[in-house]
Design an enzyme around this catalytic site. Structure first.
Site, PDB file in Angstrom:
ATOM      1  N   GLY A  34       2.379   4.911   5.693  1.00  0.00           N
ATOM      2  CA  GLY A  34       1.178   4.825   5.460  1.00  0.00           C
ATOM      3  C   GLY A  34       0.663   3.380   5.624  1.00  0.00           C
ATOM      4  O   GLY A  34       0.105   2.886   6.865  1.00  0.00           O
ATOM      5  N   HIS A  35       1.639   2.536   5.371  1.00  0.00           N
ATOM      6  CA  HIS A  35       1.397   0.906   5.201  1.00  0.00           C
ATOM      7  C   HIS A  35       1.849   0.467   6.358  1.00  0.00           C
ATOM      8  O   HIS A  35       0.472  -0.511   6.787  1.00  0.00           O
ATOM      9  CB  HIS A  35       1.886  -0.018   3.895  1.00  0.00           C
ATOM     10  CG  HIS A  35       1.356   0.597   2.241  1.00  0.00           C
ATOM     11  ND1 HIS A  35       2.317   1.530   1.793  1.00  0.00           N
ATOM     12  CD2 HIS A  35       0.812   0.171   1.588  1.00  0.00           C
ATOM     13  CE1 HIS A  35       1.806   1.948   0.625  1.00  0.00           C
ATOM     14  NE2 HIS A  35       0.693   1.438   0.207  1.00  0.00           N
ATOM     15  N   ARG A 188       3.229   6.972  -4.773  1.00  0.00           N
ATOM     16  CA  ARG A 188       3.645   7.886  -5.611  1.00  0.00           C
ATOM     17  C   ARG A 188       4.590   8.904  -6.251  1.00  0.00           C
ATOM     18  O   ARG A 188       5.236   9.836  -6.495  1.00  0.00           O
ATOM     19  CB  ARG A 188       2.556   8.127  -7.183  1.00  0.00           C
ATOM     20  CG  ARG A 188       1.509   7.227  -7.059  1.00  0.00           C
ATOM     21  CD  ARG A 188       0.476   7.112  -7.878  1.00  0.00           C
ATOM     22  NE  ARG A 188      -0.610   6.459  -8.757  1.00  0.00           N
ATOM     23  CZ  ARG A 188      -1.223   5.517  -8.056  1.00  0.00           C
ATOM     24  NH1 ARG A 188      -1.582   6.266  -6.985  1.00  0.00           N
ATOM     25  NH2 ARG A 188      -1.995   4.274  -9.373  1.00  0.00           N
TER      26      ARG A 188
END
Ligand code: PAF
Length: 284
Positions: A34-35, A188
């Site tokens: 995602g990053h 997470r």
């Protein structure tokens, strides 16, 4: 070669060597795909002639639970390698003492969009986010900053700060990246046990099941919320719990009385003390 800027004092001198426009991707590290999609979007925005800066800082003042902060993954060497592989020009990896004076006494507070959802369940969280984001904007003065849509409340509040404080930066929101089974990527996720990881797509499925009610023209928020809640809880493991489940207006982020506008069904759930969020837009 990536340039690692370790502290605030060296930013100004280091930046002189890098061409504008500059796009900033603020992160707390533990970089996942995602990053990487945010970094690629930043590159697309500034082109090969511009500069992409990734900040990696686990911002202590945005954590409401000490256990969440102390267990937040920090694989710095891997993060820097991923930035390097993406062609990021600058990684900014400050320490807390570089960014926060011991007697600091200014916080940025948003007082409307932060009333519900994560703002309600994590007191002070968005004050911490806005304060660090404004500091990063001041330090780098980026033309562009890229954030994930996954944290849609965060994105809305940052846009509001930029609007209300006339900040000279363009905010780009980038789509959520998901695993094949629908789980939204999150730093997470790496803390989930194999059993929790297998179960976690229930969050997405529950939101989708509730959204499907729209097909029948359902307008009562309670019906959507009941459907989502029962899907979230049906057969869930013992350590699963719902932190919040809300249906809010996509613009104001206040609970809707009737689902006849663009609304967002949003939830935060716990597996033990690991908190995951997701949301789904229910379009008019
Ligand atoms: O979304 C995050 O990772 C953080 O909230 C941010 C924007 C980097 C601020 O610490």
């Amino acid at each position: 070669m990536i340039t690692r800027i370790p502290d605030v004092n060296s930013v100004r001198a280091s930046l002189q060597k890098f061409p504008r426009p500059l796009a900033l991707v603020p992160t707390m590290g533990a970089l996942h795909d995602g990053h990487l999609s945010l970094i690629r979007e930043a590159r697309k925005q500034v082109g090969s002639g511009g500069t992409v800066v990734v900040s990696i800082f686990v911002n202590p003042i945005q954590f409401d639970r000490a256990s969440d902060l102390s267990t937040y993954p920090q694989p710095l060497a891997e993060d820097l390698a991923r930035c390097e592989a993406e062609g990021v020009e600058i990684a900014f990896v400050p320490e807390k003492k570089d960014l926060y004076y011991g007697d600091r006494s200014i916080l940025v507070t948003e007082s409307l969009l932060s009333k519900h959802l994560c703002g309600a369940s994590r007191p002070g969280h968005f004050d911490g986010v806005l304060t660090i984001v404004l500091k990063l904007f001041n330090i780098f003065q980026p033309e562009i900053a890229v954030f994930g849509n996954k944290d849609f409340q965060q994105l809305a509040i940052i846009r509001r700060m930029v609007r209300d404080l006339n900040l000279p930066v363009q905010i780009i929101g980038h789509p959520t990246v998901r695993e094949n089974d629908g789980l939204a990527l999150s730093s997470r996720n790496s803390r989930l046990s194999p059993g929790q990881r297998k179960d976690a797509p229930r969050i997405r499925r529950a939101l989708e099941a509730a959204r499907d009610l729209k097909v029948n023209g359902e307008q009562k928020p309670g019906v959507y919320l009941d459907a989502a809640r029962s899907h979230l809880l049906a057969g869930a493991p013992g350590d699963f719990s719902i932190d919040y489940l809300e249906l809010v207006d996509a613009g104001t982020l206040q609970p809707v009385a009737k689902v006849n506008c663009s609304a967002v069904l949003a939830t935060a759930c716990f597996y033990g003390n690991i908190r995951l969020i997701d949301h789904l837009e229910i379009r008019r």
